[in-house]
Design a protein around this motif. Sequence first.
Motif, PDB file in Angstrom:
ATOM      1  N   VAL A   1       0.759  -1.200  -0.063  1.00 42.27           N
ATOM      2  CA  VAL A   1       0.044  -0.024  -0.009  1.00 42.27           C
ATOM      3  C   VAL A   1       0.986   1.212   0.038  1.00 42.27           C
ATOM      4  O   VAL A   1       1.967   1.196   0.971  1.00 42.27           O
ATOM      5  CB  VAL A   1      -1.063   0.176   1.191  1.00 42.27           C
TER       6      VAL A   1
ATOM      7  N   SER B   1       0.445   5.720   0.233  1.00 45.50           N
ATOM      8  CA  SER B   1      -0.504   6.661   0.455  1.00 45.50           C
ATOM      9  C   SER B   1       0.172   7.945   0.475  1.00 45.50           C
ATOM     10  O   SER B   1       1.332   8.055   0.702  1.00 45.50           O
ATOM     11  CB  SER B   1      -1.226   6.468   1.686  1.00 45.50           C
TER      12      SER B   1
ATOM     13  N   ASN C   1      -3.646   0.405  -3.459  1.00 43.24           N
ATOM     14  CA  ASN C   1      -3.390  -1.047  -2.764  1.00 43.24           C
ATOM     15  C   ASN C   1      -2.859  -1.723  -3.729  1.00 43.24           C
ATOM     16  O   ASN C   1      -3.836  -2.258  -4.832  1.00 43.24           O
ATOM     17  CB  ASN C   1      -4.530  -1.614  -2.114  1.00 43.24           C
TER      18      ASN C   1
ATOM     19  N   LEU D   1     -10.086  -0.977   1.258  1.00 43.66           N
ATOM     20  CA  LEU D   1      -8.955  -1.041   0.157  1.00 43.66           C
ATOM     21  C   LEU D   1      -9.076  -2.324  -0.587  1.00 43.66           C
ATOM     22  O   LEU D   1      -8.750  -3.454  -0.307  1.00 43.66           O
ATOM     23  CB  LEU D   1      -7.586  -0.812   0.552  1.00 43.66           C
TER      24      LEU D   1
END
Length: 260
Positions: free
Chosen positions: A169, A171, A182, A244
């Motif tokens: 993941v 971000s 993801n 996700l």
Amino acid sequence: MQIPSKPIHYSTKSQSLFQMVDTLVGIKGSSDKMLLYSENHNQSISGGQSFAEILFGKTLEQSSVMTDSLLRGCSLHKMIRLITFTIGGRAYLNFMGNEFGHPKRVEFPTESNNFSFSLANRDWDLLAKPGVHQDLLSFEKDMMDLNKIERIISRWLPNIHHVNDTNMVISYLRGPFLFIFNFHPSNSYDRYNVGVEEAGEYQIILNTDEKKYSGQGSIVQDQYVQKTVSRRVDGMRNCLEVLLPSRSAQVYKLTRILRV
């Protein structure tokens, strides 16, 4: 100039996401001088493969239904283009045909191919019927329109605050916008914690997994708005607990600030 061809490699094999991020971000302080793209025609000239050929193989041309292989290619096509567009500097370039997953490479007439024009074209007829190509183009248009309206790329630089190799993941924040990717091929997360600074409500404004983009539609409409939890995560004062789906990406926008 930076050529982010490595995301394809990293997203299909067990490679470090930190390396992928470093490749896309480049040298610190040089973002204003960077031009990013997910494919350029030189990568496919003289026997090479196009972006779509690498992701889809022959599936895109042979299958009229959504197979696992086709879903994988569609998912990564959207994710790679979104992360390339939004994680780096202030300039992004698209080469004609890449935006809708043109299945064949570009090859100009040369001595090596007997000066053939067979691959020196773009097949626009692919967009004449509903299917993957129309859906990929629809996503591309919505991605471009989002930036046109919000001016995300020109107004803010990214703050990359979450990279997890185990969960696959990534971000980062750009102003009031939260980007979450993801890349895991099978693991979906029901309540994944990612940090945000401002307390409030965040709403999904772009989701690669929507059915209109040849996604699975795993996130239903009443899950599009999330409220922050008062807990420090990723060095931020608050966090979101988000759904996700595997091989998907979402863009959240802070729509309501809560003063606490």
